[in-house]
Write an enzyme that holds these catalytic residues in place. Structure first.
Site, short mmCIF file in Angstrom:
data_model
loop_
_atom_site.label_atom_id
_atom_site.label_comp_id
_atom_site.label_asym_id
_atom_site.label_seq_id
_atom_site.Cartn_x
_atom_site.Cartn_y
_atom_site.Cartn_z
N GLY A 167 0.82 -1.21 0.00
CA GLY A 167 0.00 0.00 0.00
C GLY A 167 0.85 1.25 0.00
O GLY A 167 1.94 1.31 -0.58
N SER A 168 0.36 2.27 0.70
CA SER A 168 1.01 3.59 0.63
C SER A 168 2.36 3.67 1.31
O SER A 168 3.06 4.68 1.18
CB SER A 168 0.07 4.65 1.22
N THR A 169 2.76 2.61 2.06
CA THR A 169 4.12 2.62 2.60
C THR A 169 5.14 2.53 1.47
O THR A 169 6.34 2.75 1.70
CB THR A 169 4.34 1.47 3.60
N MET A 170 4.68 2.24 0.27
CA MET A 170 5.55 2.19 -0.89
C MET A 170 5.85 3.58 -1.43
O MET A 170 6.85 3.79 -2.14
CB MET A 170 4.90 1.33 -1.98
N LYS A 171 5.03 4.55 -1.10
CA LYS A 171 5.16 5.89 -1.70
C LYS A 171 6.50 6.56 -1.41
O LYS A 171 7.07 7.20 -2.31
CB LYS A 171 3.99 6.77 -1.25
#
Length: 674
Positions: A412-416
């Site tokens: 999820g957004s921890t990849m951003k």
């Protein structure tokens, strides 16, 4: 007539030659005897070389059979019998014994044995033939052995090695448990069924134990073993009249469920394991590592039992005489980098929710925690679990037997932050440059068909720069940045962070992937991947390790698990520049201060990090499952970097729910360090 005369003369000649043959000397007889001895030919030794007196005292069972059996039972090999040669001028008087010094050496299963003896030959007549014959007694087998003695073999038990954490706290140790049982004369039989159910046996089994021939009313009859972690249950059981317990040696897992998936457990060796390890000395009764570190480290943890060969005298109270002894070798004590107290803090903070966590020291790469929740008590598997209890665990919808830290999940957004780092390194992302984004959804053009990128906060103010995009976790911003850099630069960039390869780690963890085939086949997939969706997956330890780069100016360390491993080994370097790392540190602090993880905005602990929610597509009607993430660290004292994931947060405030749990860990950890 002439032929008959020649034949008669031939017989006379042979008779004269036979009469002139010299009788063997004692040395020649000794030499032949020793040769047979070295060959273990005890039958020929008995039949051709023993005195009459020896044969009268020792029959073939005592001489031949006994020595053959000892050769086999004691695994005797490399037998070497030698003798000291007498002077060549020695004259042998048939009326006097011939004595020789002999030396005996051999290897046994308990080690080497050697001794010296005096062997005497006597001149005797056997079946009208005179020769030299040996006097023998059992001391020629072992010097201290008498006719009525027995030779025994005893196992000297070794201790299994222990697993300790970085602070010498016990993870798997040789401790104590309880053997719970019944004193028949005091037992309340009306509570038999209650007692049986509580300890996972049947009333019929209890009856069988109580009806053994040796049982008396005041005897303690053992029924089941219990781990020290079951102390509360034990307290309730001994409230039943006649139920009591004794302490017994037992493998202990003091942190129980919190470390179960990591520590694993030992159990009785299976038929398959016994076949696999048949050449390594395992027996059917042995306990062996069955899961986790107990299994992975089996060869190092397993001790080598010693062996003692001894002579048991028939006299009452006589001390056994040790012939040979190989001492036991205990297994290794192994320290791991895990902080067991921290691990328990994390596990407890997750409140039994299904999920996983990993904690690392970002300055060394040491793994401080690996958590899978919910879990199980490893002692119950060690002691043997009832089929009913195992069925309950295996059918539990929360899957306590599933090791989640070994699995991979859409991040999820921890990849951003990773996408941002790649974009800055490629040169297509200017962190200060703003982009105008309007509305909840966006697509590049009509070629995308029905596919659109959605964002959660369309109210986010324009223009959208990197800081705002991270604070509002804006999918559209990162999708546009990924498209701007292109598929191959994005793939190459995340490869630098370790995607697409197996982490160099002691445990077998699922490798993180960009996609199922390692490629990105469309712009839509590139957009999804930029914010950790699509086919992108990562394990929780890799997720934590990737964030090290923001604290080390571009270095990701090899994650270590054993204290003996060298710290600070570089796994990935030059992942991003020091300037870009500084930008990310500042922005990740802003995410907590100004973003939607306010539960982690602690007054005394300046946390930085990134939340994330990964949506799993629904298989039927209704909303799909959402997994919530939070990766965080103390921005002023980054000695602990924590990544946490909780499944099914769709009804629990999303990733904010996870941030609150992680904040509890840091508060407790901070208090512990004070």
């Amino acid at each position: 007539m002439r032929n008959r005369l020649l034949t008669l003369l031939g017989f006379c000649f042979l008779f004269i030659l036979a009469g002139c043959e010299k009788e063997p000397t004692p040395v020649e007889r000794l030499e032949a005897y020793v040769d047979l001895w070295n060959k273990h030919d005890f039958t020929q030794m008995y039949n051709q070389f023993l005195t009459n007196e020896t044969k009268q005292e020792f029959d073939t069972a005592n001489f031949i059979d006994r020595q053959d059996k000892l050769i086999k039972d004691l695994a005797i090999d490399d037998l070497e019998v030698t003798y000291t040669k007498p002077d060549q001028e020695t004259e042998w008087d048939p009326k006097e014994p011939a004595a020789f010094n002999i030396q005996v050496k051999m290897n046994t299963l308990a080690g080497p044995v050697s001794f010296e003896k005096k062997l005497v030959f006597i001149h005797e007549t056997h079946d009208e033939e005179e020769n030299w014959f040996a006097n023998w007694d059992p001391s020629f087998i072992f010097p201290e052995l008498d006719a009525k003695d027995t030779v025994g073999i005893a196992t000297i038990e070794s201790k299994r090695g222990e697993i300790l954490d970085r602070n010498d706290q016990p993870i798997a140790i040789n401790g104590k448990g309880f053997e719970v049982g019944i004193v028949p004369g005091k037992f309340d039989d009306a509570r038999k069924a209650e007692f049986a159910k509580s300890i996972g046996v049947t009333p019929e089994f209890i009856d069988k134990q109580l009806n053994q021939s040796w049982v008396k009313p005041d005897y303690f009859v053992p029924i089941a073993k219990m781990a020290r972690t079951d102390a509360n249950l034990l307290d309730s059981l001994i409230a039943i009249p006649g139920v009591t317990y004794q302490k017994t040696p037992m493998r202990e897992y003091p942190y129980g469920e919190a470390l179960a998936h990591l520590s694993g457990y030992i159990g009785k060796i299976t038929a398959e394991q016994l076949e696999e390890k048949k050449d390594q000395g395992y027996k059917e009764s042995d306990l062996i590592g069955r899961q986790g570190l107990e299994r992975l480290l089996e060869d190092r943890l397993r001790g080598q039992d010693g062996i003692r060969i001894f002579i048991k005298k028939p006299d009452v109270g006589a001390e056994p005489v040790v012939i040979a002894e190989k001492p036991a070798t205990d297994g290794e004590t192994i320290h791991v980098t895990i902080d067991a107290d921290l691990q328990k803090l994390i596990y407890d903070s997750m409140k039994g929710e299904p999920g996983t966590s990993a904690a690392v020291d970002p300055k060394t790469g040491e793994t401080l925690a690996l958590v899978s929740s919910p879990s199980f008590d490893p002692a119950h598997f060690m002691l043997g679990m009832s089929g009913e209890r195992y069925k309950q665990l295996s059918e539990d919808p929360l899957q306590p037997l599933f090791n989640r830290f070994a699995a991979a999940y859409a991040p999820g957004s921890t990849m951003k932050p990773i996408t941002a780092a790649v974009g800055m390194e490629v040169g297509t992302l200017n962190p200060a440059e703003g982009i105008v984004i309007n509305g909840r959804t966006w697509q590049k053009d009509a070629s995308w068909g029905n596919y659109k990128v959605s964002r959660l906060h369309p109210e986010a103010p324009n223009p959208m720069d990197l800081k705002k995009a991270l604070i509002y976790s804006d999918n559209i911003y990162f999708a546009q940045q990924a498209l701007k850099m292109g598929r191959q630069p994005f793939i190459d960039g995340v490869h630098k962070f370790g995607f697409g390869e197996t982490m160099p780690f002691a445990l077998n963890l699922s490798a993180s992937q960009i996609s199922n085939d390692g490629k990105i086949s469309s712009e839509g997939q590139l957009a999804d991947s930029s914010f950790g969706q699509g086919q992108m997956l990562t394990n929780i330890l890799h997720l934590a390790s990737m964030y090290e780069a923001f604290l080390t100016d571009g270095v990701i360390y090899k994650p270590t698990l054993y204290a003996e491993e060298e710290k600070g080994q570089v796994w990935k370097k030059d992942v991003l520049s020091a300037d870009h790392a500084s930008v990310m540190r500042s922005n990740l602090r802003s995410v907590v201060v100004d973003g939607f993880a306010q539960a982690a905005n602690l007054p005394d602990i300046p946390l930085a990090g990134k939340t994330g929610t990964a949506e799993l597509k629904a298989t039927g009607e209704g909303r799909g499952q959402e997994n919530g993430f939070f990766v965080t660290y103390n921005s002023e004292n980054p000695t602990l970097l924590l990544a946490m994931m909780i499944e099914h947060v769709e009804d629990n405030d999303g990733s904010g729910y996870v941030a609150a749990m992680a904040a509890e860990v840091f508060k407790a950890y901070h208090a512990k360090l004070q």
